[in-house]
Design an enzyme around this catalytic site. Structure first.
Site, PDB file in Angstrom:
ATOM      1  CB  ILE A  52      -0.897   0.093   1.165  1.00 47.82           C
ATOM      2  CG1 ILE A  52      -1.930  -1.171   1.170  1.00 47.82           C
ATOM      3  CG2 ILE A  52      -1.643   1.235   1.358  1.00 47.82           C
ATOM      4  CD1 ILE A  52      -2.460  -1.346   2.548  1.00 47.82           C
ATOM      5  CE1 TYR A  83      -2.568  -4.932  11.721  1.00 50.66           C
ATOM      6  CE2 TYR A  83      -4.875  -5.613  11.435  1.00 50.66           C
ATOM      7  CZ  TYR A  83      -3.741  -4.940  10.872  1.00 50.66           C
ATOM      8  OH  TYR A  83      -3.690  -4.126   9.956  1.00 50.66           O
TER       9      TYR A  83
END
Length: 662
Positions: free
Chosen positions: A389, A528
């Site tokens: 990304i 996460y």
């Protein structure tokens, strides 16, 4: 027969001139010095016969409109009808401008009309001359006007009073209501009157289907008429004998209430209508002192200002929601009898009004929504910029003219990305940094500020994802430490390092790449998701503190993206994912729009369902947890890793819940 027209380039004026050109005679048009090109453009678009138009350079602020004595003498006795339309028709205009245009301009116009011995002075006033009169205001009423505190209402009232008291030639006064676009074409020249509501209607259409009933406000009667009716009525009445000294209400004899007017344009826009409407006049039961105390509270004032700014509503318009005046039309009805000139039903042409606004006047049409317009020449720092990304985003912003700084731990891949951007003609700098090491973060901040002075956009993209159930993490507390170190503390260190310069310059943006898992509370991603949720919470708190300093914090709840980070989970090879380029488009959107959050509909739906029906959502998540076991990588089973394949049920469920981490 000869005419003199001020305000011919205005909206009503241009249609009146078109009507006058259908009659015989020369038309003298007052034009400000330097506005000749504007006049030429309007004349061409309206198809005027230029041979019959005579430009007269003048100035509303000067006596006799600034005409030279020779010009006054040349016009003397030759003008049968003097139409004065030049004025400011704008609630948001400042008081000084309205004083010059509306009051001084009218006084100078009647001076000129008397000097050239005009046959009749036709003054275009407004229903604003009645102020906020409670009840029916007749055409023979003037001194009875009330509530003239607003500069627009006051100057329109006083300018009409000047005509009544000081005009030395016969006069006729026209009071049009709020003028909207042409009933046949929808054409309009600016946003005014009910057009201020259109941004709200558009937002309602974007947020809700048309069939959803909504709660709205009912108010006073809002009188609107199309410009062609006003121009046709003025032209007809001006040429009819025996009407000197009278006033004519060019209004809708049966105006709609505020809520009805809103619903008419909601239907035209295919937006949801206000099925239930609360009468705004109910607030009158609250004592004025209490209302003033509440509305003057700093938080209320700031919120109101923000809301009005977002909806592009001038504060002055709020007082007209409960507009108390209705206008009698008996005089104008007698004057127009037999002419077939009537006010058309708004429902018959509202769609044309909306369509023209949406195609030509919508403020969003003029907003620069290009990435280049937002980042060209600016410093954009992207962590994790060597791949995935981050790399895709860096390429896009570099192509848009930004000065791109990419940061990553791996030197070889980082410099390769930098060279690729430079080869394509972009501007790029690369810095290695271990974002899990706070001293390394501090060194990066110091270096960047020394070499680039400041960062305009900080994109916290670098992150670490771990997919492992809590049950398998009892002896892996370091998983939580590692994710927090990079996903939260590393990002936070950079934010705290670059914020002082942003604050000093009073501009900047922090874009945090979060996860759809924060919205969906995805099982097996507790380490996460918790680290990303911490950064989300910090951003929301910081946004409240820095909103007034023009610094935006944007969270991008990114769905599942095909990057090296998800490679260990082989199941993801068979489920729908975004490409890095598609994910970069979400980051670009965040930079352009500067919203608080960018998320997919699935993410928003999951968060909403969890808030509304938490127990039902828990069942869904537990079903997903049981369906998607821990991966072989999470279990540390290298042999099973080679044979790991998703079942048909897993693929189908993942496709249904597109983008969610499982």
């Amino acid at each position: 027969m000869s005419y003199f027209v001020t305000g011919a380039t205005g909206f009503i004026g241009r249609y009146l001139v078109s009507n006058l050109l259908k009659r015989k005679g020369t038309i003298h048009v007052l034009v400000r010095k330097g506005s000749e090109k504007k006049f030429d453009a309007i004349a061409t678009s309206m198809g005027w016969d230029r041979k019959r138009l005579v430009l007269v350079t003048g100035d509303l602020s000067k006596p006799k409109l600034g005409l030279a004595p020779a010009k006054v003498k040349a016009l003397s006795g030759k003008v049968k009808h003097f139409f004065h339309l030049a004025a400011i028709y704008d609630l948001s205009a400042d008081a000084a401008s309205q004083q010059v245009a509306n009051i001084d301009g009218t006084r100078h116009a009647i001076e000129l009309a008397a000097a050239i011995k005009a046959g009749c002075f036709h003054h275009t006033s407004s229903i604003a001359a009645a102020g906020l009169y409670p009840g029916v205001f007749r055409e023979d009423m003037f001194e009875e006007a009330e509530g003239l505190r607003d500069p627009y209402l006051r100057t329109k009232h006083e300018s009409e009073g000047i005509v009544r008291k000081e005009c030395k030639v016969p006069f006729r006064i026209y009071r049009p209501s709020m003028v909207i676009g042409h009933s046949k074409t929808g054409e309009m020249d600016k946003i005014d009157g009910p057009y201020y509501l259109f941004t709200l209607i558009k937002k309602m259409r974007q947020a809700l289907p048309q069939w959803v009933p909504t709660l709205g406000i009912e108010g006073g009667r809002i009188n609107v008429v199309p410009v062609d009716f006003v121009a046709d009525a003025m032209d007809h009445i001006a040429h009819k004998r025996g009407l000197d000294g009278q006033c004519f209400h060019l209004v809708d004899p049966d105006p709609k209430r505020f809520g009805e007017l809103m619903n008419t344009f909601c239907r035209a826009a295919h937006a949801p209508e206000m099925t239930m409407r609360l009468d705004a006049r109910m607030l009158a039961v609250v004592p004025g002192a209490v209302r003033n105390a509440v509305t003057n509270l700093p938080p209320v004032k700031r919120f109101t200002a923000m809301l009005l700014r977002d909806l592009k509503l001038p504060p002055a318009t709020l007082s007209f929601i409960t507009y108390p005046t209705k206008f009698d039309t008996r005089v104008v009805e007698r004057a127009l009898k037999g002419s077939k000139i009537t006010v058309p039903d708004l429902d018959s042409y509202a769609w044309r009004i909306w369509d023209y606004w949406e195609r030509h006047l919508d403020p969003d049409l003029f907003v620069d929504r290009t990435l280049r317009g937002h980042v060209s020449g600016k410093v954009v720092l992207i962590t994790g910029g060597s791949s995935g990304i981050g790399k895709a985003t860096a390429i896009k912003v570099a192509e848009a003219g930004a000065k791109v700084i990419i940061v990553a731990r791996g030197e070889e891949e980082l410099f390769r990305t930098r060279d690729e951007i430079l080869a394509a003609g972009g501007k790029c700098w690369a810095y290695t940094c271990d974002l899990t090491d706070l001293s390394s973060c501090d060194k990066l901040v110091a270096t960047v500020l020394a070499e680039h002075k400041a960062v305009d956009v900080l994109v916290n993209n670098a992150g670490r994802s771990i997919r492992r159930s809590v049950e398998l993490s009892y002896d892996r507390f370091h998983d939580y430490e590692r994710t927090m170190q990079l996903n939260y503390f590393g990002c936070l260190r950079l934010i705290m390092g670059f914020l002082p310069a942003m604050t000093q310059r009073r501009r900047g943006q922090v874009v945090n790449i979060s996860s759809i898992g924060v919205l969906a509370s995805s099982p097996r991603f507790s380490a996460y998701v918790a680290s990303k949720a911490a950064l989300d919470a910090f951003s929301r708190c910081a946004q409240a503190e820095f909103s007034g300093k023009n610094i935006a914090f944007t969270t991008v709840n990114m769905p599942l993206v095909k990057t090296p980070m998800i490679a260990p989970t082989k199941m993801y090879e068979s489920v729908p994912t975004l490409t890095p380029e598609e994910a970069a488009d979400l980051v670009v959107r965040a930079i352009i729009e500067r919203p608080s959050r960018v998320a997919t509909r699935m993410g928003i739906f999951a968060a909403t369902l969890n808030a509304v029906a938490p127990k039902a959502y828990e069942v869904i998540m537990n079903t997903a947890f049981e369906m998607f076991p821990d991966s072989a990588a999470a279990k540390g089973d290298r042999k099973a890793l080679r044979d790991e394949k998703p079942t048909n049920e897993q693929v189908a469920f993942a496709a249904l819940m597109r983008g969610v981490h499982w």
